[in-house]
Scaffold this active site. Sequence first.
Site, PDB file in Angstrom:
ATOM      1  N   HIS A  88       8.538 -17.765 -23.814  1.00 34.21           N
ATOM      2  CA  HIS A  88       8.728 -16.671 -24.651  1.00 34.21           C
ATOM      3  C   HIS A  88      10.163 -16.358 -24.550  1.00 34.21           C
ATOM      4  O   HIS A  88      10.679 -15.449 -25.064  1.00 34.21           O
ATOM      5  CB  HIS A  88       7.837 -15.564 -24.450  1.00 34.21           C
ATOM      6  CG  HIS A  88       8.395 -14.703 -22.987  1.00 34.21           C
ATOM      7  ND1 HIS A  88       7.828 -15.239 -21.792  1.00 34.21           N
ATOM      8  CD2 HIS A  88       9.139 -13.772 -22.814  1.00 34.21           C
ATOM      9  CE1 HIS A  88       8.437 -14.602 -21.003  1.00 34.21           C
ATOM     10  NE2 HIS A  88       9.180 -13.649 -21.348  1.00 34.21           N
TER      11      HIS A  88
HETATM   12  C1  UD1 Z   1      10.230  -8.867 -23.572  1.00 34.66           C
HETATM   13  C2  UD1 Z   1      11.466  -8.577 -22.498  1.00 34.66           C
HETATM   14  C3  UD1 Z   1      11.181  -9.637 -21.703  1.00 34.66           C
HETATM   15  C4  UD1 Z   1       9.789  -9.853 -21.115  1.00 34.66           C
HETATM   16  C5  UD1 Z   1       9.060  -9.992 -22.126  1.00 34.66           C
HETATM   17  C6  UD1 Z   1       7.639 -10.087 -21.577  1.00 34.66           C
HETATM   18  C7  UD1 Z   1      13.538  -7.458 -23.149  1.00 34.66           C
HETATM   19  C8  UD1 Z   1      14.997  -7.666 -23.580  1.00 34.66           C
HETATM   20  N1  UD1 Z   1      12.631  -8.606 -23.019  1.00 34.66           N
HETATM   21  O1  UD1 Z   1      10.616  -9.774 -24.287  1.00 34.66           O
HETATM   22  O2  UD1 Z   1      12.329  -9.432 -20.497  1.00 34.66           O
HETATM   23  O3  UD1 Z   1       9.902 -11.290 -20.368  1.00 34.66           O
HETATM   24  O4  UD1 Z   1       9.293  -8.729 -22.914  1.00 34.66           O
HETATM   25  O5  UD1 Z   1       6.546 -10.494 -22.346  1.00 34.66           O
HETATM   26  O6  UD1 Z   1      13.108  -6.210 -23.039  1.00 34.66           O
HETATM   27  N2  UD1 Z   1       6.279  -8.916 -30.894  1.00 34.66           N
HETATM   28  C9  UD1 Z   1       5.214  -8.823 -31.785  1.00 34.66           C
HETATM   29  N3  UD1 Z   1       4.190  -8.054 -31.114  1.00 34.66           N
HETATM   30  C10 UD1 Z   1       4.375  -7.416 -30.179  1.00 34.66           C
HETATM   31  C11 UD1 Z   1       5.741  -7.421 -29.361  1.00 34.66           C
HETATM   32  C12 UD1 Z   1       6.528  -8.189 -29.704  1.00 34.66           C
HETATM   33  O7  UD1 Z   1       4.811  -9.432 -32.803  1.00 34.66           O
HETATM   34  O8  UD1 Z   1       3.390  -6.622 -29.670  1.00 34.66           O
HETATM   35  C13 UD1 Z   1       7.543  -9.701 -31.466  1.00 34.66           C
HETATM   36  C14 UD1 Z   1       8.423  -9.244 -32.524  1.00 34.66           C
HETATM   37  O9  UD1 Z   1       8.757  -9.852 -33.572  1.00 34.66           O
HETATM   38  C15 UD1 Z   1       9.678  -8.774 -31.651  1.00 34.66           C
HETATM   39  C16 UD1 Z   1       9.471  -9.953 -30.620  1.00 34.66           C
HETATM   40  O10 UD1 Z   1       8.024 -10.229 -30.462  1.00 34.66           O
HETATM   41  O11 UD1 Z   1      10.832  -8.674 -32.075  1.00 34.66           O
HETATM   42  C17 UD1 Z   1      10.171  -9.815 -29.201  1.00 34.66           C
HETATM   43  O12 UD1 Z   1       9.631  -8.843 -28.632  1.00 34.66           O
HETATM   44  P1  UD1 Z   1      10.406  -7.896 -27.679  1.00 34.66           P
HETATM   45  O13 UD1 Z   1       9.778  -6.967 -27.032  1.00 34.66           O
HETATM   46  O14 UD1 Z   1      11.712  -7.338 -28.155  1.00 34.66           O
HETATM   47  O15 UD1 Z   1      10.783  -9.013 -26.279  1.00 34.66           O
HETATM   48  P2  UD1 Z   1      10.232  -9.915 -25.758  1.00 34.66           P
HETATM   49  O16 UD1 Z   1      10.497 -11.379 -26.181  1.00 34.66           O
HETATM   50  O17 UD1 Z   1       8.653  -9.832 -25.652  1.00 34.66           O
HETATM   51  N1  UDP Z   2       0.314 -12.944 -19.073  1.00 35.92           N
HETATM   52  C1  UDP Z   2      -0.865 -12.456 -19.663  1.00 35.92           C
HETATM   53  N2  UDP Z   2      -1.182 -13.256 -20.679  1.00 35.92           N
HETATM   54  C2  UDP Z   2      -0.272 -14.254 -21.126  1.00 35.92           C
HETATM   55  C3  UDP Z   2       0.712 -14.526 -20.663  1.00 35.92           C
HETATM   56  C4  UDP Z   2       0.878 -13.882 -19.554  1.00 35.92           C
HETATM   57  O1  UDP Z   2      -1.821 -11.906 -19.282  1.00 35.92           O
HETATM   58  O2  UDP Z   2      -0.857 -14.712 -22.515  1.00 35.92           O
HETATM   59  C5  UDP Z   2       0.547 -12.053 -17.993  1.00 35.92           C
HETATM   60  C6  UDP Z   2       1.000 -12.881 -16.689  1.00 35.92           C
HETATM   61  O3  UDP Z   2      -0.184 -13.334 -16.045  1.00 35.92           O
HETATM   62  C7  UDP Z   2       1.992 -12.248 -15.866  1.00 35.92           C
HETATM   63  C8  UDP Z   2       2.752 -11.454 -17.159  1.00 35.92           C
HETATM   64  O4  UDP Z   2       1.824 -11.312 -18.029  1.00 35.92           O
HETATM   65  O5  UDP Z   2       1.394 -11.267 -14.919  1.00 35.92           O
HETATM   66  C9  UDP Z   2       3.977 -12.200 -17.242  1.00 35.92           C
HETATM   67  O6  UDP Z   2       4.353 -11.501 -18.485  1.00 35.92           O
HETATM   68  P1  UDP Z   2       5.489 -12.439 -19.293  1.00 35.92           P
HETATM   69  O7  UDP Z   2       5.468 -13.621 -19.007  1.00 35.92           O
HETATM   70  O8  UDP Z   2       5.395 -11.896 -20.764  1.00 35.92           O
HETATM   71  O9  UDP Z   2       6.971 -11.919 -18.781  1.00 35.92           O
HETATM   72  P2  UDP Z   2       7.836 -12.095 -17.590  1.00 35.92           P
HETATM   73  O10 UDP Z   2       7.161 -12.100 -16.291  1.00 35.92           O
HETATM   74  O11 UDP Z   2       8.518 -13.497 -17.882  1.00 35.92           O
HETATM   75  O12 UDP Z   2       8.868 -10.928 -17.516  1.00 35.92           O
END
Ligand code: UD1
Ligand code: UDP
Length: 383
Positions: free
Chosen positions: A218
């Site tokens: 991601h």
């Molecule tokens: C964010 C965090 C990242 C973390 C990740 C965990 C920042 C800068 N990044 O990244 O550090 O590892 O969360 O998962 O804060 N979207 C949906 N539905 C949702 C959420 C997001 O469709 O419920 C889509 C949207 O198009 C959005 C994109 O995902 O623009 C990215 O979401 P965003 O929260 O901005 O960043 P993450 O990549 O999720």
């Molecule tokens: N996780 C989850 N479902 C998923 C992917 C991740 O519950 O489909 C959990 C995972 O077990 C961990 C946390 O989400 O506890 C990690 O989040 P993510 O990978 O989104 O972000 P990061 O840790 O890189 O910030």
Amino acid sequence: MHLLTIIGARPQIIKAAAMSRAIASLPGSPIRETILHTGQHYDANMSQVFFDELGIPRPDIALGVGSGSHGVQTARMIEGVEAALLEHKPDAVLLYGDTNSTLAGAVAAAKLRIPVAHVEAGLRSFNKAMPEEVNRIVCDHCSTWLFCPTQTAVDNLRNEGFDLSTEHAPTADRPHVLLSGDVMYDNSMHFASIAEQRSAILAELGVRKGGYILATVHRDNTTDDPARLNAVMGALLHAHEEHGLDVILPLHPRTRQRMNALLAPELSARIERATGFHVVPPAGFLDMIALEKHARLVMTDSGGVQKEAYFFGVPCVILRPETEWVELVANGQARLADADPMRIAEAGRHFLASGMPAVKPLFGDGHAAERICAELLNSTSRR
Ligand code: UD1
Ligand code: UDP
């Protein structure tokens, strides 16, 4: 003590479960927790599912900020958090990790001179192209308590000039840096047996224990770069074909969108045709740890999933150029492979041939959240 916890992204909601559990178990209820959800993640399987299955209290405040560019999203959060802090007047603000929700909470609280407690302080990738690196540096430098999950994180802060003494009452100018252990380890220990009882995901997917590779992707530098995204997805497909193992890929919504837009049609079609290559929606946490525990190998660019693989004794190929969890690589339990198909294949072969070296405790004793509560109460009474 009135603590206002800020969550927003999936891993923060999960981490909050450990702290809310520890707060609820304190005799005499000395901490009152107010939970603010920024709405950074909002799909049911990125947010609601964790409240439903992990026993986290419902948010008291929901900002509903949603997605946007970094500037727009963070600005909306700062505005909403500031208003909530003015209304609720907490004694301290509790922040997790390194997301835009963390950054917004740190800036809003620091400007209102409300002390910040940062859980997962001190982690560094030394790569400021990562938005998370900027967020965590700002948050650490606004914090009154820096709760470090590892000794490496403590050392990083010392190298940045933080004073490690804790004789004084902590302030934003003279914070306390503490080695607390990792609340994610607390959670994995707490929920592992619950997941074993409640999760049916292996049967639902028709995979057997030890018969699959679990993958997650991601990070923006992979999802948004066509060459890297195609390289990583091609490498996962190659691992499936080479080793005859199933691949399970619970897909972050960001990655699903980018795959639809950027994946080469031929690769996309091959993935769709490959029986045993399971592209599935984001998993709930209980399903996720069941999948991690029984995987033969994990391939991921997630911070949390790297560590959970280690907690369950499963080797991990890290689909990033560097990691904050350097202990895993130093101990041979994980290998860095970036988005390089050759390195990914080589690391996969290595772990499938030789397994993972013995696991030694690196992330505390499963009681990090209790330690954090004790420090907050103890030092607040001294302030
Ligand atoms: C964010 C965090 C990242 C973390 C990740 C965990 C920042 C800068 N990044 O990244 O550090 O590892 O969360 O998962 O804060 N979207 C949906 N539905 C949702 C959420 C997001 O469709 O419920 C889509 C949207 O198009 C959005 C994109 O995902 O623009 C990215 O979401 P965003 O929260 O901005 O960043 P993450 O990549 O999720
Ligand atoms: N996780 C989850 N479902 C998923 C992917 C991740 O519950 O489909 C959990 C995972 O077990 C961990 C946390 O989400 O506890 C990690 O989040 P993510 O990978 O989104 O972000 P990061 O840790 O890189 O910030």
